[in-house]
Design a protein around this motif. Structure first.
Motif, short mmCIF file in Angstrom:
data_model
loop_
_atom_site.label_atom_id
_atom_site.label_comp_id
_atom_site.label_asym_id
_atom_site.label_seq_id
_atom_site.Cartn_x
_atom_site.Cartn_y
_atom_site.Cartn_z
N UNK A 1 0.85 -1.19 0.00
CA UNK A 1 0.00 0.00 0.00
C UNK A 1 0.89 1.24 0.00
N UNK A 2 0.37 2.28 -0.55
CA UNK A 2 1.10 3.56 -0.62
C UNK A 2 1.53 4.00 0.77
N UNK A 3 0.63 3.91 1.75
CA UNK A 3 0.91 4.43 3.09
C UNK A 3 1.99 3.62 3.80
N UNK A 4 1.94 2.32 3.66
CA UNK A 4 2.98 1.50 4.30
C UNK A 4 4.34 1.76 3.66
N UNK A 5 4.37 1.86 2.35
CA UNK A 5 5.64 2.17 1.67
C UNK A 5 6.19 3.51 2.16
N UNK A 6 5.31 4.45 2.33
CA UNK A 6 5.74 5.78 2.76
C UNK A 6 6.34 5.75 4.17
N UNK A 7 5.82 4.87 5.02
CA UNK A 7 6.31 4.76 6.39
C UNK A 7 7.71 4.15 6.44
N UNK A 8 7.89 2.98 5.82
CA UNK A 8 9.17 2.27 5.96
C UNK A 8 10.06 2.29 4.73
#
Length: 183
Positions: free
Chosen positions: A49-56
């Motif tokens: 997901x975009x948000x998970x990629x953005x986090x880690x």
């Protein structure tokens, strides 16, 4: 005081708890770091997901060639057995022995949920690991004295500067320091 434990941190590829894409582990024996382990994992389900990629910062390209969870967990069990049970020749009951060592995580509900979900997806028997939560312990220990109880804030309060937040091994290292200070 907790002197023997396994600090663990997972990063996930998407909102599914089973989608672990990396794991970091710090093994603490007699109050000292006795070993570490880090691995990328091919997530299940295998999308980011975009948000998970953005986090880690991890993506499918990072984990396409990685082992699946069951293989990574087997490698981790062997490493834990070497650190904690090297003096015991027969490790037929390795998973049971490892279950005798407490796990520690910051917001343990998340990491324990990931672990249980991955065990379920890969149809592995889950051995009721005992989890301690440094987030809860921080709230008890520091209360309102901290602006929040996020991992980097609590680590700093324990004298540790977390440099690579959301890298699983860096987060596990911070968690281990916190546990040694307040558990």
């Amino acid at each position: 005081m907790l002197r023997d434990f396994i600090a663990i941190d997972f990063e996930t590829a998407n909102q599914e708890p089973s989608s672990v894409c990396s794991v970091g582990v710090v093994m603490v024996r007699n109050g000292q770091v006795a070993g570490t382990f880090y691995s990328l994992i091919q997530p299940e389900p295998n999308y980011y997901s975009y948000w998970c990629q953005r986090v880690h910062g991890l993506s499918q390209q990072d984990t396409d060639e990685a082992e699946v969870f069951s293989k990574v967990w087997q490698q981790l069990e062997e490493r834990i057995a070497d650190v904690f049970f090297a003096d015991q020749l027969a490790l037929d009951n390795r998973r049971d022995l490892i279950a005798s060592i407490p796990f520690v995580a910051h917001n343990a509900r998340f990491d324990e949920g990931c672990l249980k979900a991955a065990f379920k997806v890969y149809q592995m028997d889950y051995p009721d690991y005992c989890f301690h939560d440094t987030l809860r312990a921080s709230r008890r220990q520091f209360g309102q004295r901290l602006p929040n109880h996020q991992l980097q804030t609590v680590a700093a309060a324990c004298g540790y500067s977390l440099q690579r937040h959301h890298h699983a091994l860096a987060d596990a290292e911070a968690c281990a320091v916190i546990a040694l200070n307040i558990l």
